[in-house]
Scaffold this active site. Structure first.
Site, mmCIF file in Angstrom:
data_model
loop_
_atom_site.group_PDB
_atom_site.id
_atom_site.type_symbol
_atom_site.label_atom_id
_atom_site.label_comp_id
_atom_site.label_asym_id
_atom_site.label_seq_id
_atom_site.Cartn_x
_atom_site.Cartn_y
_atom_site.Cartn_z
ATOM 1 N N GLN A 294 -7.656 -5.194 9.625
ATOM 2 C CA GLN A 294 -6.585 -4.749 10.514
ATOM 3 C C GLN A 294 -7.035 -3.608 11.426
ATOM 4 O O GLN A 294 -6.208 -2.875 11.969
ATOM 5 C CB GLN A 294 -5.369 -4.298 9.691
ATOM 6 C CG GLN A 294 -4.762 -5.423 8.857
ATOM 7 C CD GLN A 294 -3.498 -4.986 8.144
ATOM 8 O OE1 GLN A 294 -2.441 -4.816 8.750
ATOM 9 N NE2 GLN A 294 -3.596 -4.798 6.847
ATOM 10 N N LYS B 90 0.824 -1.212 0.000
ATOM 11 C CA LYS B 90 0.000 0.000 0.000
ATOM 12 C C LYS B 90 0.861 1.266 0.000
ATOM 13 O O LYS B 90 0.526 2.240 -0.684
ATOM 14 C CB LYS B 90 -0.970 0.006 1.177
ATOM 15 C CG LYS B 90 -0.361 0.202 2.546
ATOM 16 C CD LYS B 90 -1.434 0.253 3.612
ATOM 17 C CE LYS B 90 -0.831 0.376 5.001
ATOM 18 N NZ LYS B 90 -0.169 1.658 5.244
ATOM 19 N N THR B 91 1.969 1.257 0.748
ATOM 20 C CA THR B 91 2.817 2.447 0.776
ATOM 21 C C THR B 91 3.417 2.714 -0.601
ATOM 22 O O THR B 91 3.468 3.862 -1.063
ATOM 23 C CB THR B 91 3.936 2.297 1.822
ATOM 24 O OG1 THR B 91 3.352 2.050 3.106
ATOM 25 C CG2 THR B 91 4.780 3.555 1.895
ATOM 26 N N ARG C 148 2.475 -10.349 10.451
ATOM 27 C CA ARG C 148 3.749 -9.654 10.702
ATOM 28 C C ARG C 148 4.925 -10.503 10.228
ATOM 29 O O ARG C 148 6.036 -9.991 10.076
ATOM 30 C CB ARG C 148 3.952 -9.359 12.200
ATOM 31 C CG ARG C 148 2.946 -8.458 12.888
ATOM 32 C CD ARG C 148 2.644 -7.197 12.151
ATOM 33 N NE ARG C 148 1.495 -7.365 11.261
ATOM 34 C CZ ARG C 148 1.198 -6.576 10.250
ATOM 35 N NH1 ARG C 148 1.968 -5.569 9.949
ATOM 36 N NH2 ARG C 148 0.126 -6.796 9.496
ATOM 37 N N ASP D 269 -4.071 7.432 4.877
ATOM 38 C CA ASP D 269 -3.601 6.069 5.100
ATOM 39 C C ASP D 269 -4.232 5.505 6.373
ATOM 40 O O ASP D 269 -4.626 6.262 7.269
ATOM 41 C CB ASP D 269 -2.075 6.082 5.226
ATOM 42 C CG ASP D 269 -1.471 4.689 5.223
ATOM 43 O OD1 ASP D 269 -2.144 3.729 4.783
ATOM 44 O OD2 ASP D 269 -0.315 4.558 5.671
ATOM 45 N N GLU D 270 -4.332 4.173 6.464
ATOM 46 C CA GLU D 270 -4.885 3.495 7.650
ATOM 47 C C GLU D 270 -6.261 4.067 8.014
ATOM 48 O O GLU D 270 -6.555 4.352 9.172
ATOM 49 C CB GLU D 270 -3.918 3.624 8.847
ATOM 50 C CG GLU D 270 -2.529 3.075 8.595
ATOM 51 C CD GLU D 270 -2.465 1.550 8.561
ATOM 52 O OE1 GLU D 270 -3.529 0.904 8.597
ATOM 53 O OE2 GLU D 270 -1.354 1.007 8.463
#
Length: 643
Positions: free
Chosen positions: A247, A32-33, A578, A216-217
């Protein structure tokens, strides 16, 4: 440069969308980044000024990474960089710029959580009650403010003793903030929202300044953050939001899952892009994560897939108790390190901070380097002392800072004299000492206003007497002096800012530091990372141990009506994703709780994972009674195909 190079089909689709609302549903490890960064570069390539783009995220670490990647991608292209900020740092920027409209001085101080707790504790003491803790009271106030409610609105509906007490403490707390020309974390968002709501002129200016917004997020946004972004996007509606409901693990911090769920309804012409290809983890790990999260119903459907290798099986381990579980972690971590996995690429994740103690003992006994994500650099006493000197130099009304530093180092100025100072009363015999202290603060203020940030910090350390105080011969003194000198090193990144902006930004960074940001500061020191799953959000490691997977612990059965019942499963999903290559899941048959040894049941989440993905460690209680060496047979070397 071709800004579409290296992107998959879905990422390209997101990058090429320019005008109108865009929802990017981005799975864990789906790049995504990279997508956000390439989209920013493409917007600039299409002729949109960088200054017209605003990207907002949640941690300094994420904002810094995004900023650096945009800079590298643009390769010095003329036109500068867009503003990339956290929600709170954006609030600081706007409140300083429009401080006259808000009614605060430009040099306002930012209270961190310790400052807020100290103020609430003082007000509870005035009420002469121990019925509620400062943490409970501050949490209640923060929840209401984070939900966009004012003190007046809350007071009107306060009916219980607790609610009336909250209203009373809340009022006095805000008075304490105002008296010290300070704002807390909630103020940075709430007062920014009030600014744009109540000043059409300011809102219009900002809407014209930033014509393209990227959030973002988005699943972690609160109602205040949602309203702020909605207002800034204006009629153009050029808002790109990136998020993943799977998430969303911060509903207890006022994150509103509905913000993402309702985005398509609020923006009917929205374009939706799903990023489902995971670039981080093995196919085995992704298969397990998908199996766990698909049980949730409150989500936007998506299925992660990976073109990485199948990878090794996930090791599941049942230990006799928490001590044997910790030994298992130490043994397997030692094996991983022997096989070339750097210690800093190993993480041990747990549901509650209290689980770290026995893990630390095992790692210490095994001689393995580790660090516990807990006490942050900016929270160390000696570092906070220097920060308080800098804040006091900028904000003379900061009584809490003066109270902290007036005796560091000891000057013979006590509480009585401090009280007289605050009331403007004659100081008598202490006048000379107080005058010397005030001269020191004035000298530091001059340095802050005239010198580059790192030089100002070095001057502060010396002029305050802190350098001399820690120039002893003990190891503890040397460590403390090293920490305050490290603060000067950190300030160096603000050298290009005109004084006093560099120090303002350093103080802002210190106040708004997150757990993930702290780990980023420590990571180059090496060592296995011990942290809660919440703290691990946004991070990734070659090897991950998820411990304490028992009913009542993970998933937790805490009685909290405000919690989303599906959040524990999302938390487990975050823990699994993770890991890049090695994943270990463990539970104990017995665990000591509050001094009592209790039998436990394995977490219900474990039964959701296909047994073909697992390698069960030899972990029966009978085997483990032979000692730590019998806790497992070692990592499996053979790879296999998942059918």
């Amino acid at each position: 440069m071709n800004y579409l190079e290296g992107l998959n089909t879905a990422q390209k689709e997101a990058v090429l969308h320019i005008n109108g609302p865009l929802l990017i549903v981005a799975g864990a490890g789906a790049g995504k980044t990279k997508t956000i960064v390439h989209r920013i570069a493409h917007l600039i390539e299409e002729g949109i000024p960088a200054s017209s783009i605003l990207a907002v995220t949640f941690t300094n670490k994420a904002a810094g990474e995004m900023r650096d990647r945009v800079r590298n991608l643009l390769q010095g292209k003329a036109g500068g960089l867009p503003l990339v900020a956290t929600f709170h740092s954006l609030g600081v920027r706007l409140l300083r710029e429009f401080h006259e409209e808000v009614g605060v001085p430009r040099s306002f101080s930012i209270w961190d959580r310790d400052d807020s707790l100290r103020a609430v504790k003082a007000e509870l003491k005035r009420l002469d009650t121990e019925e509620w803790t400062p943490r409970q009271m501050l949490g209640a106030i923060s929840r209401e403010r984070g939900g966009g409610k004012s003190l007046g609105e809350y007071r009107e509906r306060a009916s219980t003793r607790l609610e009336r007490a909250v209203a009373q403490i809340w009022e006095r707390y805000e008075q304490a903030l105002s008296a010290e020309d300070s704002l807390d974390f909630d103020d940075l968002l709430v007062r920014t929202l009030s600014l744009v709501r109540e000043s059409p002129k300011t809102l219009s200016l900002l809407q014209n300044r930033w014509r393209y917004l990227i959030v973002d997020e988005y699943q972690d946004t609160s109602s205040v953050q949602y309203e702020l972004m909605k207002l800034l996007s204006g009629e153009r509606g050029n808002m790109c939001v990136v998020g993943d409901l799977d998430q969303c693990i911060y509903t207890w911090r006022q994150a509103e899952i509905e913000n993402l769920l309702s985005f398509e309804r609020l923006f009917p012409d929205v374009k939706v892009v799903r990023l489902e290809q995971n670039y981080r983890s093995t196919r085995t790990i992704i298969a397990a994560a998908n199996a766990v999260i698909e049980k949730n119903t409150n989500r936007i459907p998506k299925t992660l897939f990976s073109e990485n290798e199948t990878g090794e099986p996930i090791t599941m381990h049942g230990a006799l108790d928490e001590r044997y579980e910790a030994w298992f972690v130490a043994e397997r971590a030692a094996l991983l390190i022997e096989r070339g996995v750097p210690p800093q690429e190993i993480a041990v994740l747990y549901r509650e901070n209290s689980q770290s103690r026995v893990l630390e003992e095992a790692l210490l006994h095994a001689g393995l380097p580790y660090r516990v994500l807990g006490t942050r650099f900016f929270e160390r006493k000696e570092v906070k002392d220097v920060l308080s000197y800098l804040r006091a130099a900028q904000n003379p009304k900061g009584k809490s800072d003066l109270a902290r530093i007036i005796g560091v180092p000891p000057r013979g100025i006590g509480k009585v004299t401090l009280e007289k100072m605050s009331l403007g009363q004659p100081l008598g015999a202490a006048s000379a000492k107080v005058a010397a202290f005030q001269a020191t603060i004035a000298a530091i203020r001059h340095a802050v206003n005239t010198l580059p940030a790192s030089e100002a910090v070095r001057f502060c350390i010396e002029a305050s007497g802190i350098q001399k105080m820690y120039s002893g011969k003990t190891e503890e003194d040397a460590e403390r002096l090293g920490n305050v000198r490290e603060l000067a090193n950190l300030a160096a990144k603000y050298e290009s800012d005109e004084p006093p902006t560099g120090i303002e930004r350093l103080l802002e960074e210190a106040a708004l530091q997150s757990e993930q940001d702290e780990l980023d500061l420590q990571r180059d020191k090496g060592g296995i990372s011990l942290m809660t799953v919440h703290a691990a959000k946004g991070l990734e490691f070659d090897a991950v141990f998820v411990v304490g997977l028992e009913q009542g612990l993970f998933p937790s059965t805490r009685n909290d009506e405000s919690r989303d019942p599906e959040e524990e499963r999302r938390l487990f999903y975050v823990a699994l994703t993770r890991a890049r290559k090695h994943l270990f899941l463990s539970y104990a048959y017995e665990r000591t709780k509050y001094g009592t040894r209790e039998s436990t049941m394995p977490s219900e989440f474990l039964s959701d994972i296909d047994t073909r993905l697992l390698a069960d460690s030899e972990s029966t209680p009978a085997r483990q009674k032979r000692g730590p060496a019998g806790a497992g047979r070692g990592l499996l070397d053979d790879f296999y195909e998942i059918r």
